[in-house]
Design an enzyme around this catalytic site. Structure first.
Site, PDB file in Angstrom:
ATOM      1  N   PHE A   1      64.372  74.525  80.433  1.00 37.42           N
ATOM      2  CA  PHE A   1      64.375  73.632  79.274  1.00 37.42           C
ATOM      3  C   PHE A   1      63.353  72.531  79.529  1.00 37.42           C
ATOM      4  CE2 PHE A   1      65.365  70.006  76.739  1.00 37.42           C
ATOM      5  CZ  PHE A   1      65.738  70.541  75.518  1.00 37.42           C
TER       6      PHE A   1
ATOM      7  N   ASP B   1      59.234  69.512  86.474  1.00 35.97           N
ATOM      8  CA  ASP B   1      59.897  68.795  85.386  1.00 35.97           C
ATOM      9  C   ASP B   1      61.143  68.127  85.965  1.00 35.97           C
ATOM     10  OD1 ASP B   1      61.521  68.004  83.294  1.00 35.97           O
ATOM     11  OD2 ASP B   1      60.980  69.686  81.999  1.00 35.97           O
TER      12      ASP B   1
ATOM     13  N   LYS C   1      64.785  60.256  81.005  1.00 33.13           N
ATOM     14  CA  LYS C   1      66.247  60.128  81.101  1.00 33.13           C
ATOM     15  C   LYS C   1      66.671  58.894  81.909  1.00 33.13           C
ATOM     16  CE  LYS C   1      67.797  64.838  80.103  1.00 33.13           C
ATOM     17  NZ  LYS C   1      68.874  64.746  79.129  1.00 33.13           N
TER      18      LYS C   1
ATOM     19  N   THR D   1      49.153  55.512  70.177  1.00 32.34           N
ATOM     20  CA  THR D   1      49.264  54.083  69.867  1.00 32.34           C
ATOM     21  C   THR D   1      49.982  53.330  70.980  1.00 32.34           C
ATOM     22  OG1 THR D   1      49.237  54.445  67.489  1.00 32.34           O
ATOM     23  CG2 THR D   1      50.182  52.377  68.246  1.00 32.34           C
TER      24      THR D   1
END
Lengths: 500, 500
Positions: free
Chosen positions: A221, A327, A358, A383
Site C-alpha cells: 500500500f 515506504d 503519519k 505552492t
C-alpha cells in the site's frame, strides 16, 4: 441514516460486567509500580455505555452524516477528553487506543509538551503566515529543518523534500526517480532536453513523458492518488474504477509462522520474490525506474520479510541501476523498535529514498544523493511544498521520543507483549493465528477468522483496535504504550476471544 | 552556491533614490483618508538595502541552500515582521506583496483575528490530536464543516470531501468522476463489481482500471501529482520526464485584447474551442469522464474566456454526460470580485464539482449531487482526509471576508486598479500589453517583453510581484488590498517600466 450507524446499531449490547464501571483493576494495580508517560490518562478503560456507539455518539454521527462521509465511521471521538493512550467519546467512554488514528498518533492524545509547542508564537506564526516554501521560505526554515526533520534523517540520507501526506510523498519520490533515470539515460545533469522531448511532454507522450514504471509488491500500500495508487496492490476497493499506469507488481514473500518452524520454505519464498523482481526489471514492457517496498506491508495485512530479503532487494536494484524506495509512512518513527524500520535490514548500502508521514505529522522523502535532486529548479515544486507548522510539530514529537527514550521503550514493551501473545496463541490457537512482528517493537499482528466482529466487539472490552488485509488484527499502539497497557490489552483480548 | 543566489547577486543595485528610506509619501498621504484593514502595516514599502537580496537575506539563503531546495528561491522572508499587505525580509525591507505566496494569503500577514483563532484551545486541540477523519472524526467536526467549509460552498454544491492541497483535491475529484462514470455504465449504485473487474483492477488493467480520461485545456494548470499533472498543460518544466496518462487536451481560446476591439474573432476562437471539446469527447481514444477548467488559466498566463464560453462548455458536457469540474484552487475566495470565480459564468446548471485550496488554507472538492458520492465506503478515503486545524483557519478567513466585506472591496479596488492600468497601458503600450482581467477584481495581468527582469527589478521599487505563463506579470494581491495600495503599486510600476 448512514450504513455505519445502521451497522453499529445491530451490535449486541456489551457484556454488562464490563459496562458502567472502570473496566479492570489489574491495570490500575500494576500502574502503581510504573510511572506512566502521560500522567493524566486513566488507570484503565472506562466504559459508560452498555453498547457502542452510545446515545451521544449516535447523535453526533447522525449530524455528521448530513455533511460528511460517515460510511467508514469507526467512532466519533471527543479529543478534548482523550488523554495519552486513551481515546474518549462523547458518552464518556475511554478506550485504550492501540490503533491511534491509523498509526498516526505517536506520543499520546493531548500530549502536554506538544500542547506547549502548539501555543508558541513560532507555531502561531507558522499557522497564520503559511509560506510557499520553494519561493518564500522563512529565515527560520533552515533552522527548523536542521533541528527537526533533518536531525532525525535515516543514516546516509541527509537530503529532504517536504510534502503533505503519505501519498504525495511517494509520488514526488517517484517523480525524482523518473527524472533521475532520464537524466542518466540522457547523459547527465548538464545535458538539456531535446525539442522533441519538450514538445511531446506537453502531449503526455514519449519521449517527453517516458514509458517508465515503478515496481511494487502485491499486498503493498503506497497511497491513493493516481501514481501512488498504481503501485498500491492491497485491496480492490482501493483501486476499482480508477485508471492506472501499466506498472509491474512482484509477489511479496508469504511467510509462514512461526518463522522458526518454516525457515527453509520461507527462504525459498523470499528468493522466488527476488527472482521475480529481477525478471520484471529485465523484461517488463514499461521499464521500472524504482522499486518501492514497505518494511512491513501494513494495509496489506502486516506481511513481513527478513533482513536477508531486503538485502537481496537492495543488491538486485543496485545491480540493475534501479532505485530503491523504502515506504516508511506507517513504519517510521519508532513503532518497530528502531526509529526507522529499515534499520532492521542492516544494509551497508542504504535505500536511495525513504518516504515518511503519519506519526511525523509532516511528510516527504529523504534521499541519499544530492545528484538525485532534479537538475533544474521548478521540477520538484508546488505552492506549499510542506508546512512549517507540521515541521514544528514533528520536531516536538521527536523531542519527546528522545526525552522519554520511546524507541527503546517500544522495543522492550513490544518484546514483552509479543511473548505474552505467544502464550495466548498457544492457549487459543484459533484466535491468534500467524502471530507476527517478533522483534519489531509493537508492530504486531495476528489473524482471526472472525476479524471484523473481533474489531467491533473489542470496544465493549475497552479497546480500540484496527485491522489490515483480509483477516489481520493489527496492533498500532502509540510509542508511549507501556507494560501496564500491554497487560490491560492482553486481559481484554483474552476475555474478548472467549466470546467469539 | 545555489543558482538562485548566483542569479540574485548579478542584480544591479537598486536605484539609490528608492533605497534606505520609505519608498513613497504618496501612499502615506492618501492613507490618512482611508482606514486600512490592517492597522499595523506601514504606510508604504520600506527599503533598507540598496540591492536584493540584502546581506542578511543572503546569509540565510546560503544556510538554507545546504539543506533545502533554493534554486526556486524568490526571497527569504521574515514573517514575524510581515504585516497585512507587506512582506518583510531579514534586512528590514518591507515590500508591498501583490503575489501573496502564489495567491495563497487572503487576509494579510499576521492577521490579528487569525492569530486569535490560532491561539484558541480548539486550534491547539486540532493540531496535537489530528484525527483520521474518515474513521475517527471529532464530535465537533460536523459543526466545523457547517459553520465553515460548507457555509461558503458554491451555490448548488452542498457536499464536500476535504483534502490537503490543490493537487490532491483535483485528483480525488477525478477519482469521483471515474467512479461516477463507471457506476452509470454499470447500471447504478446498486450494481456490484464483476469478478473480472475486481481481478483486473489489481493488475492495473481494464475493465477494473478503466481506460477513461479527464479532458483539460492547453495552458491549464491543475497540479503536479501523476493524475493532476496529466491534465496540467502549462509548461514543459512541469511535465518533462514524468510518465503521463493518454488524456486529451483542447485548445483554450486565445483572446485578443482589448476585448471590445476583437469581439468577433474572440467569439470565433471560443466556439472553435467548444467544437474541439465536443470532438474530443466524441472521438478521443480514451473517453473523457470529466472536463476540468479554470475560471482564469492562472499558471498558464492569466488566460480568460467569456461567460458565454463557460455556458457552452457546461452545455456540451451536459449533452454528453461528461462531468464539469471547475478548478478554483487559485481563483476561489474572492480575488475575482466574486467569492467563487465561476459565479461570473451565470450558469443555470452549475459545475458538477468545484475544487479549492490556496487562500482557503484547507482544500477539497465541492460536489452537487449526493449520487456522485461513491457507492461504497473506503472508495474515497485516506488517513487524514483533510485537517481540522486548516478547516478552522478557513472558517476564520471567511469570517474576515464577511466582516470586512472583502469580496466587494476586491471588486471595487480591482475596477479602480484596472482603470488606472488602462491609463498606463495607453501611456506605455509596450510595457502593459494585453491588459486583462477587467471586471474580475484584482485578478489582473498584462504581458511584458522583459517579464523576468520586470519581476526581479520590482523589489527595488518596493513591490513583490509574480509572473505566469511565458510573459505575463500577474497581480495576486490579498483581499485586504485597498485603493491606497493600488496607488502605491501604480506609482511603482510606472517608475519601474521607465527603467526597462
Amino acid at each position: 441514516m448512514s450504513a455505519a450507524i445502521r451497522a453499529a446499531r445491530t451490535l449486541r449490547p456489551a457484556m454488562a460486567a464490563s459496562a458502567t464501571r472502570p473496566f479492570t483493576t489489574a491495570g490500575a494495580v500494576r500502574l502503581a509500580s510504573v510511572k506512566p508517560f502521560h500522567k493524566d490518562e486513566p488507570a484503565g478503560p472506562i466504559l459508560k455505555t452498555s453498547s457502542f456507539p452510545g446515545p451521544e455518539a449516535t447523535r453526533y454521527a447522525k449530524e455528521l452524516n448530513e455533511v460528511f462521509e460517515t460510511r467508514s465511521l469507526n467512532m466519533v471521538a471527543d479529543y478534548t477528553k482523550s488523554a495519552g493512550n486513551y481515546i474518549a467519546d462523547p458518552d464518556g467512554n475511554m478506550l485504550l487506543d492501540v490503533y491511534a488514528q491509523i498509526a498516526s498518533i505517536p506520543v499520546g492524545y493531548n500530549n502536554p509538551i506538544l500542547r506547549k509547542i502548539a501555543e508558541t508564537p513560532e507555531m502561531v506564526d507558522a499557522i497564520i503566515n503559511r509560506p510557499a516554501l520553494g519561493n518564500f521560505p522563512s529565515h527560520t526554515w533552515a533552522s527548523i529543518l536542521k533541528t527537526g526533520i533533518l536531525k532525525y534523517a535515516p543514516k546516509g540520507l541527509d537530503n529532504v523534500y517536504t510534502a503533505m501526506a503519505g501519498s504525495d510523498s511517494n509520488e514526488i519520490a517517484y517523480k525524482a526517480a523518473f527524472m533521475y533515470r532520464r537524466q542518466m539515460e540522457r547523459g547527465g545533469p548538464e545535458v538539456d532536453f531535446t525539442p522533441e522531448e519538450i514538445e511531446s511532454a506537453m502531449r503526455n507522450e514519449a519521449p517527453g513523458s517516458p514509458k517508465l514504471s515503478i515496481l511494487s509488491f502485491k499486498g503493498g500500500f503506497h497511497g491513493r492518488l493516481f501514481g501512488s495508487l498504481s503501485t498500491t496492490r492491497s485491496k480492490p476497493i482501493h483501486k476499482l474504477d480508477i485508471p492506472a499506469f501499466d506498472w509491474p507488481q512482484a509477489t511479496f514473500p508469504q511467510l509462514k509462522y512461526p518463522l522458526e518452524q518454516h525457515a527453509e520454505e520461507n527462504a525459498k519464498a523470499e528468493q522466488a520474490s527476488i527472482d521475480e523482481v529481477e525478471h520484471l526489471i529485465k523484461t517488463w514492457r514499461v521499464p521500472p525506474a524504482a522499486v518501492i517496498v514497505e518494511p512491513v506491508q501494513s494495509e496489506g495485512g502486516d506481511n513481513h520479510a527478513s533482513p536477508s530479503f531486503y538485502q537481496k532487494l537492495r543488491a538486485v536494484t543496485r545491480k540493475h541501476n534501479v532505485l530503491l524506495i523504502a515506504d516508511e509512512v506507517q513504519t517510521g518513527l519508532g513503532a518497530t523498535g528502531k526509529f526507522w524500520a529499515h534499520e532492521h535490514w542492516n544494509l551497508q548500502d542504504p535505500p536511495d529514498m525513504v518516504t515518511f508521514s503519519k506519526k511525523a505529522q509532516t511528510a516527504g522523502y529523504y534521499f541519499r544523493n544530492i545528484d538525485m535532486r532534479p537538475n533544474k529548479p521548478y521540477r520538484q515544486f508546488n505552492t506549499w511544498m510542506g508546512d512549517p507548522a507540521k515541521a514544528l510539530l514533528f520536531r516536538g514529537i521527536c523531542g519527546e521520543i528522545e526525552r522519554l527514550d520511546l524507541v527503546n521503550n517500544t522495543a522492550k514493551v513490544g518484546d514483552y507483549l509479543f511473548g505474552k501473545l505467544e502464550g495466548l496463541a498457544q492457549k487459543y490457537p484459533d484466535h491468534f493465528q500467524n502471530l507476527r512482528g517478533k522483534g519489531r517493537g509493537t508492530f504486531i499482528a495476528f489473524d482471526h477468522p472472525k476479524r471484523d466482529e473481533f474489531l467491533v466487539k473489542a470496544k465493549s472490552f475497552g479497546i480500540n483496535i484496527g485491522g489490515s488485509g483480509a483477516s489481520a488484527v493489527r496492533l498500532r499502539p502509540m510509542l508511549i504504550f507501556q507494560q501496564h497497557h500491554a497487560d490491560i490489552l492482553l486481559e481484554a483480548l483474552e476475555k474478548l476471544v472467549k466470546t467469539l
